[in-house]
Scaffold this active site. Structure first.
Site, PDB file in Angstrom:
ATOM      1  N   ASP A 122      19.749  13.184   5.137  1.00  0.00           N
ATOM      2  CA  ASP A 122      19.869  14.522   5.682  1.00  0.00           C
ATOM      3  C   ASP A 122      19.571  15.498   4.560  1.00  0.00           C
ATOM      4  O   ASP A 122      19.978  15.285   3.440  1.00  0.00           O
ATOM      5  CB  ASP A 122      21.333  14.661   6.126  1.00  0.00           C
ATOM      6  CG  ASP A 122      21.535  15.879   6.989  1.00  0.00           C
ATOM      7  OD1 ASP A 122      20.589  16.655   7.127  1.00  0.00           O
ATOM      8  OD2 ASP A 122      22.641  16.039   7.497  1.00  0.00           O
ATOM      9  N   HIS A 158       0.849  -1.199   0.000  1.00  0.00           N
ATOM     10  CA  HIS A 158       0.000   0.000   0.000  1.00  0.00           C
ATOM     11  C   HIS A 158       0.881   1.244   0.000  1.00  0.00           C
ATOM     12  O   HIS A 158       2.099   1.151   0.087  1.00  0.00           O
ATOM     13  CB  HIS A 158      -0.979  -0.004   1.177  1.00  0.00           C
ATOM     14  CG  HIS A 158      -0.335   0.047   2.537  1.00  0.00           C
ATOM     15  ND1 HIS A 158       0.368  -1.005   3.075  1.00  0.00           N
ATOM     16  CD2 HIS A 158      -0.291   1.031   3.467  1.00  0.00           C
ATOM     17  CE1 HIS A 158       0.810  -0.680   4.274  1.00  0.00           C
ATOM     18  NE2 HIS A 158       0.426   0.555   4.537  1.00  0.00           N
ATOM     19  N   HIS A 182      -4.723  -0.517  12.139  1.00  0.00           N
ATOM     20  CA  HIS A 182      -4.136  -1.849  12.333  1.00  0.00           C
ATOM     21  C   HIS A 182      -5.008  -2.687  13.250  1.00  0.00           C
ATOM     22  O   HIS A 182      -5.411  -2.231  14.323  1.00  0.00           O
ATOM     23  CB  HIS A 182      -2.740  -1.730  12.954  1.00  0.00           C
ATOM     24  CG  HIS A 182      -1.790  -0.929  12.125  1.00  0.00           C
ATOM     25  ND1 HIS A 182      -0.961  -1.491  11.177  1.00  0.00           N
ATOM     26  CD2 HIS A 182      -1.548   0.399  12.090  1.00  0.00           C
ATOM     27  CE1 HIS A 182      -0.250  -0.545  10.608  1.00  0.00           C
ATOM     28  NE2 HIS A 182      -0.579   0.619  11.133  1.00  0.00           N
ATOM     29  N   ASP A 188       1.190  -8.453  10.168  1.00  0.00           N
ATOM     30  CA  ASP A 188       1.237  -7.139  10.838  1.00  0.00           C
ATOM     31  C   ASP A 188       1.004  -7.301  12.342  1.00  0.00           C
ATOM     32  O   ASP A 188      -0.026  -7.812  12.762  1.00  0.00           O
ATOM     33  CB  ASP A 188       0.137  -6.261  10.206  1.00  0.00           C
ATOM     34  CG  ASP A 188       0.024  -4.873  10.843  1.00  0.00           C
ATOM     35  OD1 ASP A 188       0.905  -4.501  11.647  1.00  0.00           O
ATOM     36  OD2 ASP A 188      -0.949  -4.167  10.502  1.00  0.00           O
TER      37      ASP A 188
HETATM   38 ZN   LIG Z   1       2.863   0.157   7.995  1.00  0.00          ZN
HETATM   39 ZN   LIG Z   2      -0.039   1.470   6.486  1.00  0.00          ZN
END
Ligand SMILES: [Zn+2]
Ligand SMILES: [Zn+2]
Length: 553
Positions: free
Chosen positions: A441, A71, A366, A193
């Site tokens: 940076d 994603h 999530h 996840d």
């Molecule tokens: Zn993520």
């Molecule tokens: Zn995400």
């Protein structure tokens, strides 16, 4: 590598939040799942972003066959320009919105002609000898997928980021049916996840936020300003819906918000009719009661639009009494102080501020423990590898797996760089490859090493001493005592005695080098640095940076 064997090498995302990147390798080559970045923490002064160290790819540069993106969030695509800079011909697979966001990101980096290949959820392709399949999941951005890979060793599945949202705001629901079918066909390993594995129960649907927005819009009489992640298209959509319902026009401010709203509208992921939109220049002309403004800055980033509004330095938008500001996001760990400063600033100006957890203006993207159980039960993987998360999150995800009957020896808590090998239905950990971080940076222009960050930390903690010595270029003799100037090292009062002693130390050094007729300024500087640092460390236990300057006379 033996025939029929497979290695999975996480290069980022384990033991941390962010910079997700995993290499999958078999004889036919390597595919990379995601190429994300992370935001720097407070121990990295002056660093803009953090990338995974992908020297593993460089070491196997002939083998990279494709990059698969789950994603469009930065922690999954943010490192892509840096990877493509070194591997410009490698094809990149993603859904329409993911590639839309990637395309505009690559443009910023001047990368043209990237080989971007669109796949929808439910579609399959063959990439580098792997069968790949995208499976729709629900998350806080549309176009999110889990990815199944058919490998020499069996089927492996990467969840990407997901929550089980049964009433998503837009688009396809999570394809639980396909996950179940894959589970019945047999899943060798699942990389899932773990972000919310500590959290019991279910994460509420994104629709909850819509209800809250409606209530706030109903009450508000003045201007409404809503800050959100620019990539959180679902939430942006809900703000637009609330505006529509309460007869408000929509203004958009903040560079990434303007860009993402435009991309999402063009690709049909955001329903925001142009007659509802107010150009930035015309924001002041619309009565306060008739407008809602979408903005960046939900993380308190000092340069983002909302932070400027809070500080009273925004060019066109002021917030004050009668205005309502909604911070529709949760601070990423490390950003809490910036967000608090923004909220304080807005309140001082008299604005009403709505923020989580005081009001449900944010829900996580999530899934929590029960959602993780649903996916694990459908997939029934032989091996579980918890990914995306700090160690305790991986640990809790592992425990959830055990509670569902996965044998503990079939669960691997890995670190970045570990190589997990699958042969004949078995898995074992091999020695690891290098996988640290790479710090960027200055807006992606200059890349700096750990050394510079260490130097900045020393400057911040111990300060600096500048030593100015006047030296005869021919003889190497010093003309008079050196000057020593302290910056951030010690209080002048406290340092008085120390300064005299420092001057004495450097004078001795200069006498010694003069007697050897040293006229190589590099050598001279080294001697000064060594002597003075040693002296100060012994006296104060501090290690300020010593900067010798030689004035030739
Ligand atoms: Zn993520
Ligand atoms: Zn995400």
């Amino acid at each position: 590598m033996k025939a029929k064997s497979l290695q999975v090498v996480p290069l980022g995302g384990l033991g941390e939040i962010g910079k997700n990147m995993t290499a999958v390798r078999q004889n036919s080559g390597i595919v990379l799942v995601d190429a994300g970045m992370a935001f720097p923490d407070e121990e990295m002064p002056g660093i803009d972003l953090v990338l995974p160290d992908f020297s593993y790819l460089r070491d196997n540069s002939d083998d990279l066959r494709g990059i698969l993106l789950t994603h469009g969030h930065e922690d999954h695509v943010g490192a892509l320009p840096y990877v493509l800079r070194e591997f410009p011909a490698v094809p990149v697979y993603g859904t329409r919105l993911t590639l839309g966001l990637v395309r505009s990101k690559l443009q910023e980096f001047g990368i043209k002609n990237a080989d971007l290949r669109e796949l929808k959820g439910g579609q399959t392709a063959t990439v580098g000898g792997y069968g790949i399949e995208f499976i729709n999941v629900t998350h806080s951005i549309p176009g999110a997928v889990a990815i199944a890979l058919d490998t020499d060793a069996g089927k492996i599945i990467f969840s990407g980021d997901y929550k089980v949202d049964l009433t998503p705001i837009e688009g396809e629901p999570m394809d639980l049916g396909r996950l179940a079918a894959l589970g019945n066909e047999g899943v060798l390993a699942y990389f899932g996840d773990s972000t919310n594995s500590e959290r019991p129960g279910y994460v509420p649907s994104e629709r909850v936020v819509g209800d809250t927005l409606n209530e706030v819009f109903m009450r508000a009489t003045g201007r409404i300003i809503v800050a959100s992640f620019a990539s959180h298209i679902h939430r942006v959509q809900q703000v637009v819906a609330a505006a529509k319902k309460h007869n408000r026009l929509v203004g958009v401010t903040g560079r990434s918000m303007i860009r993402n709203v435009q991309i999402a509208r063009e690709l049909g992921y955001l329903d925001l009719p142009s007659e509802m939109m107010v150009d930035q220049r015309d924001l002041r002309r619309v009565p306060d009661s008739d407008i809602a403004i979408l903005t960046t800055g939900s993380q308190g980033e000092p340069l983002a639009a909302l932070s400027r509004i809070a500080a009273g330095t925004h060019r066109t938008i002021e917030a004050g009494v009668g205005d309502t500001v909604i911070i529709a996001a949760h601070p990423i760990p490390g950003n809490e102080r910036g967000v608090a400063r923004t909220i304080d600033g807005l309140m001082k100006r008299g604005a009403e501020v709505c923020y989580s957890p005081l009001m449900p203006v944010h829900v996580s993207g999530h899934g929590a423990k029960e959602e993780q159980k649903i996916v694990l039960s459908l997939l029934k993987p032989r091996f579980l590898v918890p990914v995306h998360g700090e160690f305790r999150m991986l640990h809790h995800h592992a425990n959830t797996g055990v509670s569902l009957g996965i044998p503990r020896e079939n669960i691997f808590i890995l670190e970045n760089g570990d190589r997990l090998q699958f042969v004949d239905g078995n898995a074992r950990k091999l020695d690891s490859v290098s996988a640290g971080m790479f710090l960027v940076d200055g807006g992606g222009l200059a890349e700096s090493s750990d050394g510079i960050v260490r130097e900045r930390q020393r400057l911040a903690e111990d300060g600096m001493l500048v030593v100015i010595a006047r030296i005869n270029a021919q003889s190497g003799q010093s003309l008079g005592p050196p000057d020593v100037v302290s910056r951030g090292f010690m209080d002048a009062a406290e340092a008085n005695g120390l300064m005299d002693e420092s001057i004495a130390v450097v004078s001795q050094t200069l006498e010694r080098t003069a007697s050897r007729r040293v006229t190589d300024w590099g050598e001279l500087k080294n001697e000064i640095r060594k002597d003075l640092s040693g002296f100060l460390a012994g006296k104060t236990r501090k290690r300020p940076i010593v900067l010798p300057l030689i004035v030739e006379v």
